[in-house]
Motif scaffolding. Structure first.
Motif, short mmCIF file in Angstrom:
data_model
loop_
_atom_site.label_atom_id
_atom_site.label_comp_id
_atom_site.label_asym_id
_atom_site.label_seq_id
_atom_site.Cartn_x
_atom_site.Cartn_y
_atom_site.Cartn_z
N ILE A 1 -15.52 57.75 -11.31
CA ILE A 1 -16.81 57.97 -11.68
C ILE A 1 -17.76 56.96 -10.58
N VAL A 2 -17.18 55.81 -10.39
CA VAL A 2 -18.05 54.93 -9.66
C VAL A 2 -18.21 55.57 -8.08
N VAL A 3 -17.07 55.58 -7.59
CA VAL A 3 -16.99 56.11 -6.08
C VAL A 3 -17.14 57.54 -5.86
N ASN A 4 -16.68 58.46 -6.46
CA ASN A 4 -16.72 59.78 -6.17
C ASN A 4 -18.02 60.34 -6.77
N LYS A 5 -18.40 60.07 -8.03
CA LYS A 5 -19.37 60.60 -8.59
C LYS A 5 -20.80 59.81 -8.38
N HIS A 6 -20.63 58.72 -8.01
CA HIS A 6 -21.97 57.99 -7.84
C HIS A 6 -22.29 57.51 -6.23
N ASN A 7 -21.19 57.76 -5.48
CA ASN A 7 -21.38 57.08 -4.02
C ASN A 7 -21.18 55.57 -3.91
N GLY A 8 -20.71 55.07 -4.85
CA GLY A 8 -20.75 53.40 -4.91
C GLY A 8 -19.36 53.20 -4.66
N LYS A 9 -19.15 51.78 -5.17
CA LYS A 9 -17.77 51.04 -5.12
C LYS A 9 -17.55 50.29 -6.06
N LEU A 10 -16.17 50.20 -6.31
CA LEU A 10 -15.56 49.69 -7.48
C LEU A 10 -14.54 48.56 -6.86
N GLU A 11 -14.68 47.27 -6.75
CA GLU A 11 -13.77 46.27 -6.18
C GLU A 11 -13.29 45.36 -7.17
N VAL A 12 -12.03 44.63 -6.83
CA VAL A 12 -11.58 43.72 -7.55
C VAL A 12 -10.81 42.56 -7.31
N GLN A 13 -11.27 41.45 -7.41
CA GLN A 13 -10.48 40.21 -7.00
C GLN A 13 -9.98 39.72 -8.12
N SER A 14 -8.71 38.86 -7.79
CA SER A 14 -7.94 38.39 -9.15
C SER A 14 -6.91 37.38 -8.59
N LYS A 15 -6.65 36.45 -9.37
CA LYS A 15 -5.65 35.63 -9.10
C LYS A 15 -4.76 35.44 -10.45
N LYS A 16 -3.47 35.52 -10.38
CA LYS A 16 -2.41 35.27 -11.41
C LYS A 16 -2.85 34.02 -11.97
N GLY A 17 -2.82 34.06 -13.64
CA GLY A 17 -3.03 32.99 -14.25
C GLY A 17 -4.47 32.17 -14.26
N VAL A 18 -5.17 32.91 -13.41
CA VAL A 18 -6.78 32.33 -13.38
C VAL A 18 -7.69 33.11 -14.06
N GLY A 19 -7.66 34.33 -13.49
CA GLY A 19 -8.79 35.51 -13.92
C GLY A 19 -8.93 36.51 -13.22
N SER A 20 -9.85 37.48 -13.42
CA SER A 20 -10.30 38.62 -12.57
C SER A 20 -11.66 38.76 -12.45
N GLU A 21 -12.05 39.65 -11.42
CA GLU A 21 -13.48 39.95 -11.23
C GLU A 21 -13.59 41.34 -10.90
N PHE A 22 -14.24 42.20 -11.60
CA PHE A 22 -14.34 43.54 -11.14
C PHE A 22 -15.91 43.65 -10.71
N VAL A 23 -16.35 44.42 -9.76
CA VAL A 23 -17.56 44.75 -9.10
C VAL A 23 -17.87 46.05 -9.15
N VAL A 24 -18.70 46.46 -9.89
CA VAL A 24 -19.17 47.83 -9.79
C VAL A 24 -20.66 47.93 -8.89
N MET A 25 -20.40 48.70 -7.80
CA MET A 25 -21.56 48.77 -6.93
C MET A 25 -22.26 49.90 -7.14
N LEU A 26 -23.45 50.26 -7.66
CA LEU A 26 -24.02 51.46 -7.56
C LEU A 26 -25.31 51.42 -6.79
N PRO A 27 -25.33 52.42 -5.74
CA PRO A 27 -26.29 52.52 -4.73
C PRO A 27 -27.82 52.70 -5.38
N ILE A 28 -28.68 51.73 -4.49
CA ILE A 28 -30.22 52.03 -5.24
C ILE A 28 -30.88 52.90 -4.25
N LEU A 29 -30.75 54.20 -4.98
CA LEU A 29 -31.17 55.42 -4.45
C LEU A 29 -32.51 56.03 -4.97
N THR A 30 -33.26 56.84 -4.66
CA THR A 30 -34.13 57.72 -5.31
C THR A 30 -33.83 59.13 -5.73
#
Length: 430
Positions: free
Chosen positions: A395-424
């Protein structure tokens, strides 16, 4: 090509055996060896297919080499043909018991020697072909198992999808049914508030008149007793708070119903519109509230910015997947208290970034580069199809030309970043 080792303490026998094999154009890669110690080093150091092994040698004999190979087999166990000039049947029997395939008498006779070597080589080729076929069959069986597992997972996903579609339609229908009575309850409630507002000064005026003008002491006391027994003063003081709380509750129900209708409705893939990301986040939080409220608290910060051109239902689906995964990760960590999920919306020059972080179990580094693969999941069988993040990525990458990224550390937690282009424009024309 067959790799062959000739082990004999007689150089004459070594050369005869080698030359006979070469003269009959038997394709072999031939090594020569004169004693048992060197033979063992070669056998354990290289993958020989066939060994011609002299029984009687100074130092380590051929029988002792067989015993050693039986006790500690090399990685590649060769066929072994004994070379002997003795007629002791017990010794020959011992060699066969220890794993020898055949024997050839010395001095060598050309026809017998070559026929036995050819026979053993045919056996080796047959064995190699059988092993290769077994390997192919094993690989095919493994491939079939994987395909079968994928089909089972796909079937499970399709069944779940059908259930979700049915639940979605049911939720939409229920939301629609709730919406109608909710509308007139809210309308009547608003009217009731207005009536109370209008009646309050009248009631207060009547009380004042009774206090001032009631001459009949008995009647005055009766009215006063009724007023006090019904605790009218408290009711008049408490009703505004009751109206306020009820108003908030009804508005929240209305919001939840509207969010359910928006999320459950069948969304056309090509329908894109300008939306306020804060509203998308709020609606998503309402949808997943029951999944999260007993597991974690949600902290939200949204930076003001332009409207984002996207398919609202699809982006809500992505956020639902990410938030539910975060709640499950926190639940798996078995906190004694509520965990924490942070949602932060940041506007950059090119993207609207939605950061969702949690203090759950985290993701193993070995799995990070696979979490967006279809059917990949670390959850037990039946608890995850491995498609939520794959669908979100699509949905994010192919259908919205955006990015979906993740950073995580075992036992600490995770962070997902949904990046949607600011377009008109352009995104909706895909």
């Amino acid at each position: 090509m067959i790799k062959l080792l000739i082990v004999d303490d007689s150089k004459i026998n070594q050369v005869f055996a080698r030359d006979t094999i070469l003269s009959h154009q038997i394709e072999c890669d031939i090594d020569l060896c004169s004693n048992g110690e060197e033979a063992l080093k070669r056998i354990y150091g290289a993958a020989y297919d066939l060994i011609l092994l002299d029984i009687i040698m100074p130092g380590i004999s051929g029988v002792e080499i067989l015993q050693k190979l039986r006790e500690t087999p090399p990685d590649h166990l060769p066929k072994i043909v004994m070379l002997t000039n003795i007629n002791n049947l017990n010794t020959i029997r011992t060699c066969f018991e220890l794993g020898a395939s055949d024997y050839i008498k010395k001095p060598f006779e050309d026809v017998e020697f070559t026929s036995r070597i050819n026979s053993i080589i045919r056996e080796i080729h047959s064995d190699n072909e059988r092993i290769a076929n077994l390997k192919v069959i094993a690989e095919q069986n493994q491939a079939l198992k994987e395909v079968n597992q994928s089909l089972k997972e796909a079937q499970y996903y399709l069944l779940q999808k059908e259930k979700l579609v049915a639940i979605g339609e049911l939720a939409a229908g229920i939301a629609h049914e709730i919406n109608n009575p909710l509308a007139f309850v809210m309308s009547n409630f608003e009217m009731l508030k207005n009536y109370f507002t209008d009646l309050t000064p009248i009631l207060e005026g009547i009380k004042a008149l009774i206090d001032e003008q009631c001459k009949d002491e008995m009647q005055f006391n009766r009215i006063k007793t009724m007023w006090q027994s019904q605790d009218v003063d408290f009711v008049l003081a408490d009703l505004p708070d009751i109206f306020s709380d009820s108003d908030k509750g009804l508005n929240r129900v209305a919001k939840i119903v509207q969010s359910m209708r928006n999320f459950a409705r069948v969304s056309e893939d090509e329908v894109y519109e300008f939306v306020n990301i804060d509203e998308v986040v709020e609606e998503t939080m309402l949808i997943v509230n029951n999944e999260i409220k007993y597991v974690a608290t949600i902290n939200k910060y949204v930076q003001e910015g332009p409207l984002i051109y996207c398919n609202k239902g699809q982006i809500e689906q992505v956020l639902v997947n990410v938030l539910v995964n975060a709640a499950q990760a926190i639940k798996a960590r078995e906190y004694q208290q509520l965990g924490e999920i942070n949602i932060e919306v940041i506007m950059t020059e090119l993207y609207c970034e939605i950061h969702v972080s949690d203090n759950g179990t985290g993701i193993d580094t070995a799995h990070l580069n696979r979490i967006f693969e279809p059917f990949f999941t670390t959850k037990p069988v039946g608890q995850g199809t491995g498609l939520g993040l794959s669908i979100s990525y699509d949905i994010v990458v192919n259908k919205h030309n955006g990015k979906l990224e993740v950073q995580s550390k075992k036992g600490v937690g995770s962070e997902f970043v949904v990046m949607l282009p600011i377009l008109t424009n352009e995104v909706g024309d895909k």
